[in-house]
Design a protein around this motif. Structure first.
Motif, PDB file in Angstrom:
ATOM      1  N   ASP A  61       0.355  -1.295  -0.086  1.00  0.00           N
ATOM      2  CA  ASP A  61       0.166  -0.234  -0.006  1.00  0.00           C
ATOM      3  C   ASP A  61       0.745   1.775  -0.096  1.00  0.00           C
ATOM      4  O   ASP A  61       0.684   2.446   0.809  1.00  0.00           O
ATOM      5  CB  ASP A  61      -0.921  -0.018   1.211  1.00  0.00           C
ATOM      6  N   LEU A  64      -0.863   4.723  -0.844  1.00  0.00           N
ATOM      7  CA  LEU A  64      -1.303   5.248   0.575  1.00  0.00           C
ATOM      8  C   LEU A  64      -0.763   6.031   1.094  1.00  0.00           C
ATOM      9  O   LEU A  64      -1.093   7.114   1.596  1.00  0.00           O
ATOM     10  CB  LEU A  64      -2.681   3.900   1.017  1.00  0.00           C
ATOM     11  N   TYR A  85      -8.236  -2.838  -5.644  1.00  0.00           N
ATOM     12  CA  TYR A  85      -9.761  -3.225  -5.105  1.00  0.00           C
ATOM     13  C   TYR A  85     -10.315  -1.718  -3.958  1.00  0.00           C
ATOM     14  O   TYR A  85     -10.070  -0.815  -3.623  1.00  0.00           O
ATOM     15  CB  TYR A  85      -9.195  -4.086  -4.145  1.00  0.00           C
ATOM     16  N   VAL A  86     -11.357  -2.463  -3.282  1.00  0.00           N
ATOM     17  CA  VAL A  86     -12.175  -1.362  -2.840  1.00  0.00           C
ATOM     18  C   VAL A  86     -11.618  -2.076  -1.053  1.00  0.00           C
ATOM     19  O   VAL A  86     -12.728  -3.130  -0.820  1.00  0.00           O
ATOM     20  CB  VAL A  86     -14.024  -1.494  -2.423  1.00  0.00           C
ATOM     21  N   GLU A  87     -11.138  -0.875  -0.316  1.00  0.00           N
ATOM     22  CA  GLU A  87     -11.034  -0.699   0.755  1.00  0.00           C
ATOM     23  C   GLU A  87     -11.727  -0.106   1.557  1.00  0.00           C
ATOM     24  O   GLU A  87     -11.263   0.680   1.464  1.00  0.00           O
ATOM     25  CB  GLU A  87      -9.690  -1.789   0.920  1.00  0.00           C
ATOM     26  N   GLU A  88     -12.923  -0.524   2.052  1.00  0.00           N
ATOM     27  CA  GLU A  88     -13.232   1.286   3.098  1.00  0.00           C
ATOM     28  C   GLU A  88     -12.350   1.389   4.067  1.00  0.00           C
ATOM     29  O   GLU A  88     -12.513   2.368   4.487  1.00  0.00           O
ATOM     30  CB  GLU A  88     -14.480   0.103   3.693  1.00  0.00           C
ATOM     31  N   THR A  89     -11.304  -0.103   4.873  1.00  0.00           N
ATOM     32  CA  THR A  89     -10.244   0.926   5.657  1.00  0.00           C
ATOM     33  C   THR A  89      -9.745   1.826   4.984  1.00  0.00           C
ATOM     34  O   THR A  89      -8.814   3.149   5.856  1.00  0.00           O
ATOM     35  CB  THR A  89      -9.538  -0.398   5.893  1.00  0.00           C
ATOM     36  N   TYR A  90      -8.854   1.803   4.160  1.00  0.00           N
ATOM     37  CA  TYR A  90      -8.137   2.913   3.833  1.00  0.00           C
ATOM     38  C   TYR A  90      -8.931   3.773   2.890  1.00  0.00           C
ATOM     39  O   TYR A  90      -7.839   5.148   3.412  1.00  0.00           O
ATOM     40  CB  TYR A  90      -8.196   2.097   1.729  1.00  0.00           C
ATOM     41  N   GLU A  93      -9.026   5.519   6.033  1.00  0.00           N
ATOM     42  CA  GLU A  93      -8.180   6.355   6.772  1.00  0.00           C
ATOM     43  C   GLU A  93      -7.958   7.166   5.788  1.00  0.00           C
ATOM     44  O   GLU A  93      -6.897   8.212   6.797  1.00  0.00           O
ATOM     45  CB  GLU A  93      -7.057   5.339   6.617  1.00  0.00           C
ATOM     46  N   LEU A 106     -11.700   2.926  -7.668  1.00  0.00           N
ATOM     47  CA  LEU A 106     -11.537   2.123  -7.815  1.00  0.00           C
ATOM     48  C   LEU A 106     -11.037   2.262  -9.439  1.00  0.00           C
ATOM     49  O   LEU A 106     -11.113   3.486  -9.949  1.00  0.00           O
ATOM     50  CB  LEU A 106     -12.789   1.367  -8.819  1.00  0.00           C
ATOM     51  N   GLU A 133     -18.924   2.495  -4.631  1.00  0.00           N
ATOM     52  CA  GLU A 133     -18.924   0.580  -4.088  1.00  0.00           C
ATOM     53  C   GLU A 133     -18.774   1.073  -2.884  1.00  0.00           C
ATOM     54  O   GLU A 133     -18.960   0.553  -1.975  1.00  0.00           O
ATOM     55  CB  GLU A 133     -17.621  -0.470  -4.580  1.00  0.00           C
ATOM     56  N   GLN A 137     -21.439  -0.135   0.210  1.00  0.00           N
ATOM     57  CA  GLN A 137     -20.604  -0.949   1.474  1.00  0.00           C
ATOM     58  C   GLN A 137     -21.185  -0.570   2.632  1.00  0.00           C
ATOM     59  O   GLN A 137     -21.838  -0.837   3.708  1.00  0.00           O
ATOM     60  CB  GLN A 137     -19.180  -1.429   1.069  1.00  0.00           C
ATOM     61  N   LEU A 138     -20.620   1.019   3.051  1.00  0.00           N
ATOM     62  CA  LEU A 138     -20.328   1.100   3.988  1.00  0.00           C
ATOM     63  C   LEU A 138     -22.642   1.747   4.344  1.00  0.00           C
ATOM     64  O   LEU A 138     -22.674   1.151   5.730  1.00  0.00           O
ATOM     65  CB  LEU A 138     -20.312   2.757   4.169  1.00  0.00           C
TER      66      LEU A 138
END
Lengths: 215, 580
Positions: A61, A64, A85-90, A93, A106, A133, A137-138
């Motif tokens: 990462d 990021l 990828y979709v990473e909500e965490t990222y 952050e 994306l 996305e 998701q959220l």
């Protein structure tokens, strides 16, 4: 608008550069890894850096981390992070405490040129762009909360677009309604969710995200 | 043991007295029938049985054989009381005059273990007791003892001599049946016995065979077909045989001792042979104990069960299987178990001695067996994780083929159609739009597929972040209760991640749960991950291929999967993965 593009895949980088150049951006530098990116951002001080999340040296990462560093060291440079990828965490952050001047999309959104260019512009101007996305998701998790259930379908749509970082004008265009109508929806949403009204686009993104994250 | 010793000394004193009584009575009443025989053989038979019986009893307190032998001696002495003319004393002698034979049969059939093996043996012994008690005492009610030049029968109540004769004949016939049955029982014992036991049995069985012949002859003589002299000679020969029985027993015992010492000596010699020339320990032990079917079981302390030489788990035989077990211990810990024929049970001392002599060799072989068990387990694990990997590849192939590939084919088709329709811009635009849609879907599918193979966040940020991402994506609310807080070896992180991913997928699909909790903790060189939900429970890893595949996958990192119903409903999936 001055842009730095960072991606280790030359093919994709060239593509993005051409696309942005054709859309009127001034691509001042290109970078192939995170260190290169930081160096070039320091040298050129662009309005926005478009950064692939996965880059050398570690191929994890790095993009990021570099983006966060840019935001910390050069507040005047906005960052739009592209990810496979979709990473909500990222995303969360990246948004951190202030949703202004950041974006998380994306990689394949690049294909929708018009929207992509719009996102780059918005982020460059200090706004925000969150991938639909991530938002969905959220929202998907947050729907379990009752206040969201109280929203009308129309208001739900507005909420999603708001969370993506769109302005009232853009939302109105997307939904083919007047800006006035959008404003009414926004007021109603903030009322139902018991949120303090926030006029600036990026501040209301933050409010909505904070709300969704708690859900 | 001390109590037993004093009791046996007491019995010994009583035995001496019991032997003296018929001697004294016989000498003082020479006019009674068979007085000479009683005088001579009463004490002789009594003392030899009582003495040898008590010795055997002392040496093997848990073997009933010694007690039986002692009982034969005592009842024999009591039966000698028939030489007294005092009515009460005579009656006691009379009542006991047949019982020694039943006890003798019992003793022979139960030699050497003290237990009666098989239904037939028990039937023969029961018949013996019936003849010498119930039947004999019934006869006494009819029997006029003065016919045999004995004193009056004090309990004779019927005068019917023909009835008495009929009952006597019945008794003789049944007695012959019982006497003929005894050799059959002994023959069966002989066939079952090991070669080592044959040495012990031979003297006793030899003398018993002669004794049986004499008894039959004596009974036949009762029908009056022989001369009196011959009958007396047969009686005397029988009595001599009877006296010899205890000595035959002693001889057998001595041979047992000798053969034990020899067996252990040979065993030690064969174990100290050089490597290569040495026979297997099992064969050496089988020879030493004379049981070709002997097996060895090795104790694996960390798994707490026994394995055979190949390392496969085995259970020790329980009661009633015809096999018994002696555990060989070293420094208080079990090393191995020797499993041998129940007919050898009486030679426990020999088995113990042989086991002790072989302890070190057994310990070595135990380590071998442990290694083999580990190798077998590893082989099993390898094939299971290979199987899991193969299944995974098949799944990927299917997904690629059914998903992205189909979409790309369809997109290619739409693009070609659009090129052919360039003259009709509206139609071409529609086809291009459709192609773009297929492309988007293909990209999304590839993205999900790639995440399924290896989630980027896991290698980027480690297990905690990856579990947080899983929790965020789950449609059921998930609380991450505990985190490991550090990076772990990649295979461990990956295994733990897939456990949680699969478990949460199952929670969303089947559990009808309202929430789930995830824990990941490091504990003593292991990582424990747990996923619990409050749903309907009843998950069974042997059914769903997902959970079973997970268990196989965990094999590759030496991990274990447990699925159980959680407290208060729902399912608890727990994986335990060792991580250095």
């Amino acid at each position: 608008m001055r842009v730095v593009v960072a991606d280790d895949s030359v093919l994709l980088r060239e593509g993005i550069v051409r696309l942005l150049t054709e859309s009127g951006f001034d691509v001042v530098a290109q970078a192939g890894d995170a260190e290169d990116l930081l160096r070039k951002v320091s040298a050129h001080r662009p309005d926005v850096a478009v950064v692939d999340i996965r880059m050398p040296p570690t191929n994890t990462d790095d993009g990021l981390r570099a983006a966060l560093e840019i935001r910390a060291r050069h507040p005047e440079t906005s960052v739009l992070v592209l990810s496979q990828y979709v990473e909500e965490t990222y995303a969360l952050e990246l948004v951190g405490d202030g949703a202004g001047g950041v974006g998380y999309l994306l990689k394949d959104r690049v294909a929708d040129v018009e929207r992509f260019v719009d996102s780059v512009k918005r982020v460059a101007e200090g706004g925000s762009a969150l991938d639909p996305e991530v938002v969905s998701q959220l929202l998907g998790r947050a729907r379990r909360n009752d206040p969201l259930g109280a929203l009308t379908p129309r208001e739900g749509e507005v909420l999603e677009l708001m969370a993506e970082g769109r302005s009232n004008h853009a939302i109105a265009e997307q939904m083919v309604v007047t800006e006035r109508a959008v404003e009414k929806h926004v007021t109603s949403i903030f009322g139902k969710l018991d949120l303090a009204p926030a006029p600036a686009d990026h501040r209301r993104v933050l409010a909505v995200l904070a709300y969704l994250r708690e859900g | 043991m001390i109590g037993l010793r004093w009791a046996l000394i007491g019995l010994g004193v009583l035995g001496v007295i019991a032997g003296v009584v018929p001697l004294v009575l016989g000498l003082s009443a020479p006019e009674v029938n068979d007085a000479e025989l009683v005088t001579v053989f009463g004490p002789l038979v009594g003392w030899s049985f009582i003495g040898t019986g008590l010795f055997a009893w002392y040496r093997r307190p848990d073997n009933r054989f010694g007690a039986l032998m002692t009982a034969v001696g005592f009842t024999w002495c009591l039966s000698g009381l028939t030489v007294d003319t005092t009515s009460g004393v005579f009656l006691i002698g009379l009542l006991f005059s047949s019982l020694p034979f039943a006890l003798l049969f019992h003793m022979l059939c139960a030699f050497p273990s003290g237990r009666l093996e098989g239904r037939f043996g028990r039937a023969i012994v029961a018949l013996g007791y019936f003849i010498t008690t119930v039947l004999y005492w019934t006869i006494l009610l009819f029997y006029d003892t003065t016919r045999d030049e004995w004193p009056d029968n004090p309990i004779q109540v019927f005068e019917d001599q023909s009835a008495a004769d009929a009952l006597l004949n019945l008794q003789s016939v049944l007695a012959i049946v019982a006497i003929l049955g005894v050799p059959v029982v002994l023959w069966r014992q002989w066939k079952r016995a090991s070669p080592a036991q044959h040495a012990v049995l031979a003297p006793v069985y030899g003398i018993a065979a002669v004794l049986m012949v004499m008894l039959v002859a004596s009974l036949v003589a009762d029908f009056g077909v022989m001369s009196n002299d011959l009958e007396s000679a047969i009686d005397i020969a029988g009595l001599i045989c009877l006296v010899l029985v205890p000595f035959a027993f002693l001889a057998g015992l001595a041979r047992n001792r000798l053969s034990s010492a020899g067996a252990i000596g040979e065993l030690v010699a064969s174990l100290s042979e050089r490597e290569g020339r040495r026979r297997s320990l099992r064969d050496a032990l089988a020879d030493a104990l004379g049981d070709p079917g002997l097996t060895l079981a090795y104790w694996l302390p960390d798994r707490e069960h026994y394995v055979n030489a190949e390392g496969e788990q085995m259970d020790l035989p329980g009661p009633g299987t015809g096999r018994v077990t002696t555990i060989v211990e070293h420094a208080g810990e079990p090393v191995a178990a020797i499993v041998y024929a129940a007919s050898l049970a009486d030679e426990r001392e020999l088995v113990d001695a042989v086991g002790a002599a072989a302890t070190l060799t057994l310990e070595n072989e135990r380590l071998d067996a442990e290694l083999r068990a580990k190798v077998a387990e590893l082989r099993d694990q390898r094939s299971r994780s290979l199987g899991a990997a193969l299944n995974e590849r098949r799944r990927l192939e299917r997904n690629l083929h059914d998903g992205a590939q189909q979409r790309l084919v369809s997109m290619a088709l739409n693009l070609r159609l659009a090129r052919a329709r360039l003259d009709d811009p509206d139609k071409a635009a529609e086809l291009l739009e459709s192609a773009a849609g297929e492309l988007d879907a293909a990209i999304a599918e590839l993205r999900e597929l790639a995440r399924g193979i290896h989630p980027a966040v896991l290698s980027d940020r480690g297990l905690d972040a990856a579990l947080e991402a899983l929790a965020l994506r789950s449609p059921v609310p998930v609380e991450l209760e505990e985190r490991v807080g550090e990076r772990l070896p990649e295979p461990v992180e990956l295994a733990a991640y897939f456990v949680v991913a699969e478990a949460l997928t199952n929670v969303a699909k089947y559990a009808s749960a309202s929430r789930a909790t995830v824990r990941a903790v490091r504990d003593n060189g292991h990582v424990i991950v747990e996923v619990a939900d409050d749903g309907v429970g009843g998950a069974d890893p042997s059914k769903g291929s997902g959970l079973r595949g997970l268990a196989d996958r965990l094999c590759a990192v030496d991990g274990r999967l447990e699925v159980e119903d959680a407290r208060g409903g729902g399912t608890l999936v727990r994986a335990d993965i060792p991580c250095g």
